[in-house]
Design a protein around this motif. Structure first.
Motif, PDB file in Angstrom:
ATOM      1  N   THR A 827       0.839  -1.205   0.000  1.00 54.42           N
ATOM      2  CA  THR A 827       0.000   0.000   0.000  1.00 54.42           C
ATOM      3  C   THR A 827       0.870   1.249   0.000  1.00 54.42           C
ATOM      4  O   THR A 827       0.617   2.211  -0.744  1.00 54.42           O
ATOM      5  CB  THR A 827      -0.926   0.010   1.225  1.00 54.42           C
ATOM      6  OG1 THR A 827      -1.677  -1.200   1.256  1.00 54.42           O
ATOM      7  CG2 THR A 827      -1.881   1.189   1.169  1.00 54.42           C
ATOM      8  N   ILE A 828       1.928   1.243   0.815  1.00 52.49           N
ATOM      9  CA  ILE A 828       2.860   2.374   0.849  1.00 52.49           C
ATOM     10  C   ILE A 828       3.539   2.536  -0.507  1.00 52.49           C
ATOM     11  O   ILE A 828       3.688   3.658  -1.017  1.00 52.49           O
ATOM     12  CB  ILE A 828       3.904   2.172   1.966  1.00 52.49           C
ATOM     13  CG1 ILE A 828       3.236   2.329   3.340  1.00 52.49           C
ATOM     14  CG2 ILE A 828       5.049   3.169   1.829  1.00 52.49           C
ATOM     15  CD1 ILE A 828       4.132   1.945   4.498  1.00 52.49           C
ATOM     16  N   GLY A 829       3.952   1.407  -1.104  1.00 52.59           N
ATOM     17  CA  GLY A 829       4.582   1.483  -2.421  1.00 52.59           C
ATOM     18  C   GLY A 829       3.654   2.069  -3.465  1.00 52.59           C
ATOM     19  O   GLY A 829       4.064   2.874  -4.311  1.00 52.59           O
ATOM     20  N   SER A 830       2.383   1.684  -3.389  1.00 46.88           N
ATOM     21  CA  SER A 830       1.395   2.211  -4.323  1.00 46.88           C
ATOM     22  C   SER A 830       1.203   3.717  -4.140  1.00 46.88           C
ATOM     23  O   SER A 830       1.214   4.486  -5.107  1.00 46.88           O
ATOM     24  CB  SER A 830       0.070   1.477  -4.118  1.00 46.88           C
ATOM     25  OG  SER A 830      -0.915   1.969  -4.984  1.00 46.88           O
ATOM     26  N   PHE A 831       1.052   4.139  -2.887  1.00 48.02           N
ATOM     27  CA  PHE A 831       0.838   5.560  -2.620  1.00 48.02           C
ATOM     28  C   PHE A 831       2.115   6.371  -2.846  1.00 48.02           C
ATOM     29  O   PHE A 831       2.054   7.536  -3.231  1.00 48.02           O
ATOM     30  CB  PHE A 831       0.346   5.753  -1.186  1.00 48.02           C
ATOM     31  CG  PHE A 831      -1.018   5.171  -0.939  1.00 48.02           C
ATOM     32  CD1 PHE A 831      -1.917   5.016  -1.981  1.00 48.02           C
ATOM     33  CD2 PHE A 831      -1.407   4.781   0.324  1.00 48.02           C
ATOM     34  CE1 PHE A 831      -3.173   4.481  -1.771  1.00 48.02           C
ATOM     35  CE2 PHE A 831      -2.669   4.242   0.548  1.00 48.02           C
ATOM     36  CZ  PHE A 831      -3.546   4.086  -0.504  1.00 48.02           C
ATOM     37  N   CYS A 832       3.256   5.750  -2.597  1.00 46.30           N
ATOM     38  CA  CYS A 832       4.522   6.443  -2.846  1.00 46.30           C
ATOM     39  C   CYS A 832       4.667   6.757  -4.325  1.00 46.30           C
ATOM     40  O   CYS A 832       5.161   7.820  -4.699  1.00 46.30           O
ATOM     41  CB  CYS A 832       5.679   5.565  -2.356  1.00 46.30           C
ATOM     42  SG  CYS A 832       7.287   6.356  -2.478  1.00 46.30           S
ATOM     43  N   ALA A 833       4.206   5.831  -5.173  1.00 42.75           N
ATOM     44  CA  ALA A 833       4.227   6.090  -6.613  1.00 42.75           C
ATOM     45  C   ALA A 833       3.307   7.253  -6.953  1.00 42.75           C
ATOM     46  O   ALA A 833       3.619   8.072  -7.824  1.00 42.75           O
ATOM     47  CB  ALA A 833       3.799   4.835  -7.374  1.00 42.75           C
ATOM     48  N   LEU A 834       2.174   7.344  -6.243  1.00 39.06           N
ATOM     49  CA  LEU A 834       1.251   8.448  -6.460  1.00 39.06           C
ATOM     50  C   LEU A 834       1.936   9.787  -6.174  1.00 39.06           C
ATOM     51  O   LEU A 834       1.645  10.797  -6.819  1.00 39.06           O
ATOM     52  CB  LEU A 834       0.037   8.267  -5.550  1.00 39.06           C
ATOM     53  CG  LEU A 834      -1.233   9.044  -5.871  1.00 39.06           C
ATOM     54  CD1 LEU A 834      -1.812   8.596  -7.201  1.00 39.06           C
ATOM     55  CD2 LEU A 834      -2.263   8.864  -4.764  1.00 39.06           C
ATOM     56  N   ALA A 835       2.853   9.786  -5.227  1.00 38.32           N
ATOM     57  CA  ALA A 835       3.569  11.012  -4.866  1.00 38.32           C
ATOM     58  C   ALA A 835       4.490  11.493  -5.975  1.00 38.32           C
ATOM     59  O   ALA A 835       4.955  12.640  -5.951  1.00 38.32           O
ATOM     60  CB  ALA A 835       4.362  10.796  -3.584  1.00 38.32           C
ATOM     61  N   LEU A 836       4.771  10.642  -6.971  1.00 39.54           N
ATOM     62  CA  LEU A 836       5.651  11.015  -8.075  1.00 39.54           C
ATOM     63  C   LEU A 836       4.910  11.720  -9.204  1.00 39.54           C
ATOM     64  O   LEU A 836       5.531  12.134 -10.183  1.00 39.54           O
ATOM     65  CB  LEU A 836       6.355   9.766  -8.623  1.00 39.54           C
ATOM     66  CG  LEU A 836       7.225   8.984  -7.633  1.00 39.54           C
ATOM     67  CD1 LEU A 836       7.789   7.738  -8.294  1.00 39.54           C
ATOM     68  CD2 LEU A 836       8.348   9.864  -7.096  1.00 39.54           C
ATOM     69  N   SER A 837       3.597  11.856  -9.070  1.00 36.91           N
ATOM     70  CA  SER A 837       2.805  12.491 -10.125  1.00 36.91           C
ATOM     71  C   SER A 837       3.248  13.937 -10.333  1.00 36.91           C
ATOM     72  O   SER A 837       3.611  14.638  -9.386  1.00 36.91           O
ATOM     73  CB  SER A 837       1.316  12.455  -9.754  1.00 36.91           C
ATOM     74  OG  SER A 837       0.556  13.235 -10.654  1.00 36.91           O
ATOM     75  N   SER A 838       3.196  14.384 -11.592  1.00 35.71           N
ATOM     76  CA  SER A 838       3.545  15.778 -11.891  1.00 35.71           C
ATOM     77  C   SER A 838       2.446  16.741 -11.460  1.00 35.71           C
ATOM     78  O   SER A 838       2.667  17.945 -11.390  1.00 35.71           O
ATOM     79  CB  SER A 838       3.806  15.941 -13.393  1.00 35.71           C
ATOM     80  OG  SER A 838       2.656  15.575 -14.144  1.00 35.71           O
ATOM     81  N   HIS A 839       1.250  16.207 -11.189  1.00 35.40           N
ATOM     82  CA  HIS A 839       0.166  17.054 -10.711  1.00 35.40           C
ATOM     83  C   HIS A 839       0.304  17.216  -9.206  1.00 35.40           C
ATOM     84  O   HIS A 839       0.342  16.236  -8.457  1.00 35.40           O
ATOM     85  CB  HIS A 839      -1.189  16.436 -11.058  1.00 35.40           C
ATOM     86  CG  HIS A 839      -2.348  17.318 -10.695  1.00 35.40           C
ATOM     87  ND1 HIS A 839      -3.030  17.181  -9.512  1.00 35.40           N
ATOM     88  CD2 HIS A 839      -2.917  18.359 -11.340  1.00 35.40           C
ATOM     89  CE1 HIS A 839      -3.985  18.090  -9.449  1.00 35.40           C
ATOM     90  NE2 HIS A 839      -3.943  18.818 -10.544  1.00 35.40           N
ATOM     91  N   ARG A 840       0.376  18.458  -8.754  1.00 34.41           N
ATOM     92  CA  ARG A 840       0.676  18.713  -7.348  1.00 34.41           C
ATOM     93  C   ARG A 840      -0.378  18.138  -6.409  1.00 34.41           C
ATOM     94  O   ARG A 840      -0.059  17.627  -5.333  1.00 34.41           O
ATOM     95  CB  ARG A 840       0.797  20.220  -7.116  1.00 34.41           C
ATOM     96  CG  ARG A 840       2.074  20.822  -7.669  1.00 34.41           C
ATOM     97  CD  ARG A 840       2.133  22.299  -7.348  1.00 34.41           C
ATOM     98  NE  ARG A 840       3.452  22.852  -7.582  1.00 34.41           N
ATOM     99  CZ  ARG A 840       3.783  24.110  -7.280  1.00 34.41           C
ATOM    100  NH1 ARG A 840       2.898  24.917  -6.730  1.00 34.41           N
ATOM    101  NH2 ARG A 840       5.000  24.559  -7.520  1.00 34.41           N
TER     102      ARG A 840
END
Length: 875
Positions: A827-840
């Motif tokens: 779950t952390i890995g999934s959300f951590c990837a979300l943090a890489l989005s270019s949309h703030r």
């Protein structure tokens, strides 16, 4: 292995047994339905990037905003074309040509507003200057009158040489009379401007003398509009496309190319505006969420490989994940129809949570395979479903409650994410109890099924048991410290801060913020009539928070009689501009060369008089240009090509007439007065409203006069308040509903508190982290705390229910802590990837969710065992 005969467990066991007996049919039906769902989703799913649309249209501030948009469609969803360059006259001509070209396509551009090209403003523009400025212009034109009138008939090097030849007549310079000296000195600014234009030829072959600035003097130089022209364009938007403004943008780019404006290196033409901002934001979200989904899938796959260490288990889990994700997207397309900036993150949420179910099922399956008869997959799957089906169902229901907690609120953006994700929880539960066991029954049995507990489980158990009081006291002190940070937590309500600053449309908007003509944070007030507009505008102008107001009456020039008298006087001494004679035939190449030589002689004669500095500079510039290869024709173009057009504009401006409401052009009226007579007041702030406190104070001030005020600052402020209220409601609903569910299912207040206590600590730590890391809540990440209770409760449920069937030491030695640990990691890995989005906004959601789930994992594996150990010691 213990095989408790609970009723719900029997239901799940019978279901999975039936699935495994028809495994191939189940797999085929799941895959075929997934293919059909994927096709439907790709052809029907849309995305809406509007932040305002994420709130209910029934809210009062939304109703006010909608009323303004319906009354004034010409100013709604407009694009702004920005034409810039060092040459003000060239910019104005380029903007005029472009606006006229765009206006030729009313189907694509129903409204094109460029006041400088409007005949009304060209004729009456002088009336909008201050009286002092107009008098200064009149005096300047009086001084330049001989120059302008002489060049009117012959705007060539020949005419310029003749004019300066007369002006530099030695007899005139020897007169010594004050009037003569003043007349000569009046030519100095013109000569300096000519010198500068010729000097610029070395860097820019298209350089021209800006007669507009020369004629208007400091009035033009202080006008930002001289170097920046703004065209307001109302485009026809294609809402069936993911890029609604794309056809209009392509047409603008095509016109720029067709007019040759793209070939002028001195011109910069850029576009911004709400439709383009939303389109660029959508592109940022689409691009970001695509990469995020891929990275999330890869990270989850790697963590599955580490946690499961079995190819068959990993393959079955990933296939189940993909099919479940497609089914969830299909459900979203059918029920919701379109995604918003928040709900687009459902895919990443589903990946993290569906894998959570899969890990628990697979690890328990491995445990069952190791404890039962070797190779009996059907029995192992039956026992797995019997033991874990209830916990998975409770986890899915509590997660769904967390998601659905936003459904009763007015925050439509998050309510749609909650609805989609809640459906996803049901789909994840179904797929992991149906497709996953079907796949596992067909794949080879996992190797090395007798899994060892987490290496540190025994040591962690002993450490927590021995220091349980210290752990609980430390957790209490940490909770108190986090409580102290609550007053410093803040909500950033400006959606501009969620946009990518590197996006072209956002970059242009930021560049325009220093232009007083551009007011992205201006408020709007809809009033019944002109009288109301005048009265309310006068009240607003007394407020210190208000810089100015603009309504239709402000387009009636003040002091018209005095100004018309000045213009009439200007028309008297410039009367020949109104009645021009036939212009002389243009000179041939020989005449231009001779004129240039005559001009040089006249300038040389002036080097001993009052024009010495200016004449000497122009003479040197002409000599340098000729030495560099500039032809007489090129020099003539640099000095005089812009003059005829500026003289025509000046002549038109001398025809100004008295302006009343009836004289105002329709293009202006439709932006300020609706067809039913209602008027719009624009209220410009005195402060920079990018500052939240200033914005709130501005909104409070203007609403004290006009409670129905609308516009960006009001919408932003009220939307933020609505979201905070929705957040409070959602958090309350989530906590109460999950607590009641736990009481009903666990039938123990103590066990329910054991599950909720670590979550409460994790929630407090998450809020404190936003303060310490300067990561404020916003429209996207505010869902984190309600989700924390919905998602984080899973680990506590699994641990408490496993403890019920064994003691704490046995629980920590079982597969459950491993499953909780690796589920949280995925779950952390999934959300951590979300943090890489270019949309703030999307990235901030990923950052805060990662922090929240990390704190939840630590609380569940440290604080919860300490609570259980302390209770056992007391009991």
């Amino acid at each position: 292995m213990a095989d408790p005969g609970n009723r719900s467990g029997q239901v799940f066991a019978r279901w999975v047994t039936g699935v495994t007996k028809r495994a191939l049919l189940v797999i085929a039906l799941c895959l075929l339905s997934g293919a059909g769902a994927l096709y439907y989703t790709l052809s029907h799913m849309g995305i809406n990037t509007s932040v305002v649309d994420m709130l209910s249209a029934d809210l009062p501030f939304r109703q006010n905003d909608i009323a303004v948009m319906e009354a004034f469609p010409a100013i709604t969803d407009s694009l702004v074309v920005v034409v810039e360059g060092p040459d003000g006259a060239r910019n104005e001509k380029a903007a005029e040509r472009l606006s006229q070209a765009l206006a030729q396509d009313p189907a694509l551009f129903p409204t094109v507003f460029y006041p400088q090209a409007d005949p009304f403003f060209r004729r009456n523009g002088l009336l909008y200057q201050d009286t002092a400025e107009l008098e200064a212009l009149s005096n300047r034109l009086a001084q330049a009158q001989p120059l302008l009138i002489s060049l009117q008939d012959d705007p060539t090097l020949r005419g310029l040489a003749a004019l300066l030849g007369q002006a530099m007549n030695p007899a005139l310079q020897e007169q010594g009379e004050v009037e003569a000296q003043a007349g000569l000195e009046g030519l100095a600014p013109s000569l300096r401007a000519m010198a500068e234009a010729v000097e610029n030829l070395a860097q820019d072959p298209n350089a021209q003398l800006q007669w507009r600035d020369l004629i208007r003097g400091e009035v033009a130089k202080g006008d930002r509009g001289g170097t920046r022209q703004l065209i307001a364009v109302k485009p026809a938007l294609d809402y069936a496309s993911l890029a609604p403004a794309a056809p209009a943008l392509r047409a603008i780019e095509q016109q720029i190319a067709d007019l040759g404006l793209a070939d002028d290196p001195s011109l910069s033409i850029r576009v911004t505006g709400e439709p383009l901002l939303l389109q660029d934001e959508l592109a940022s979200v689409e691009q970001g969420i695509g990469w995020v989904g891929l990275i999330s899938f890869v990270l989850v796959s790697l963590l599955l490989a580490i946690g499961l260490r079995s190819g068959s288990l990993i393959l079955a889990t990933l296939i189940t994940l993909i099919v479940g994700l497609i089914w969830t997207a299909f459900a979203a397309a059918v029920v919701v129809g379109e995604l918003n900036l928040i709900s687009v993150a459902f895919a990443v949420l589903f990946i993290g949570l569906s894998v959570d179910f899969g890990i628990h099922f697979c690890l328990r399956y491995q445990e069952a395979m190791g404890a039962g008869p070797q190779g009996d997959k059907a029995e192992a799957l039956r026992l797995t479903a019997r033991h874990i089906g209830g916990a998975l169902t409770l986890t899915a229901v509590t997660a769904a409650i967390g998601f659905l907690s936003f459904l009763p609120t007015s925050y439509r953006g998050l309510s749609e994410l909650g609805l989609i994700s809640a459906m996803g929880m049901g789909i994840a539960l179904f797929s992991n109890l149906t497709l996953l066991p079907a796949l596992l029954s067909c794949l080879s049995a996992p190797q090395g099924v007798q899994r060892r507990p987490l290496p540190i489980a025994g040591r962690l158990d002993a450490l927590i048991t021995r220091h349980r009081r210290s752990v609980l006291v430390g957790a209490g002190l940490l909770a108190l410290a986090c409580l102290a940070s609550l007053p410093f937590a803040r909500f950033d309500d400006d959606p501009m801060n969620l946009r990518d600053p590197d996006s072209p449309s956002v970059a242009v908007l930021f560049d325009l913020l220093d232009d007083p003509r551009v007011q992205p944070y201006a408020a709007e007030i809809l009033v019944p009539d002109r009288e109301s507009a005048a009265r309310i505008a006068a009240q607003l102008n007394t407020l210190p928070e208000v810089a100015s107001t603009i309504w239709l009456g402000d387009y009636l020039p003040n002091d018209q009689d005095e100004k018309l008298a000045i213009i009439e006087e200007m028309g008297f001494f410039l009367s020949s501009l109104l009645f021009p004679s036939t212009a002389a035939a243009p000179p041939d190449a020989q005449e231009s060369t001779e004129a240039l030589a005559s001009l040089d002689r006249s300038l040389a004669a002036a080097e001993d008089g009052p024009l010495a500095e200016a004449a000497g500079r122009l003479r040197q510039a002409l000599a340098d240009a000729r030495a560099a290869g500039a032809s007489p024709q090129a020099i003539e173009a640099a000095l005089l090509s812009d003059l005829p057009d500026q003289l025509d504009r000046l002549a038109e401006a001398l025809l100004a007439e008295d302006v009343d409401f009836g004289a105002l052009p329709d293009s202006l009226i439709q932006r300020s007065e609706a067809r039913d007579g209602r008027n719009l007041i624009q209220v410009n702030p005195a402060w920079d409203l990018r500052d939240q406190a200033a914005r709130h104070a501005f909104v409070a001030a203007i609403r004290s006069v006009a409670p129905n005020a609308s516009g960006p600052p009001v919408v932003i402020t009220e939307a933020g308040r609505a979201v905070v209220v929705a957040f409070t409601q959602a958090l309350t609903i989530a906590v109460i509903a999950i607590s009641l569910l736990l009481l009903v299912v666990l039938r123990s207040i103590k066990d329910s508190l054991f599950v909720l206590a670590p979550l409460s600590l994790a929630a407090l730590m998450t809020v404190a982290a936003t303060v310490v890391l300067n990561l404020p809540f916003n429209f996207a990440n505010i869902i984190v705390l309600p989700l924390l209770f919905g998602l984080g409760v899973a680990g506590g449920i699994h641990l408490v229910m496993r403890t019920r069937s064994s003691d704490q030491a046995a629980m920590l030695q079982s597969s459950t802590p491993r499953a909780v640990f690796f589920s949280s990691l995925t779950t952390i890995g999934s959300f951590c990837a979300l943090a890489l989005s270019s949309h703030r906004g999307t990235a901030s959601m990923g950052e805060l969710l990662t922090i929240a789930i990390t704190f939840t994992l630590l609380s569940c594996l440290v604080v919860l065992p300490a609570l259980l150990a302390d209770t056992k010691a007391r009991g």
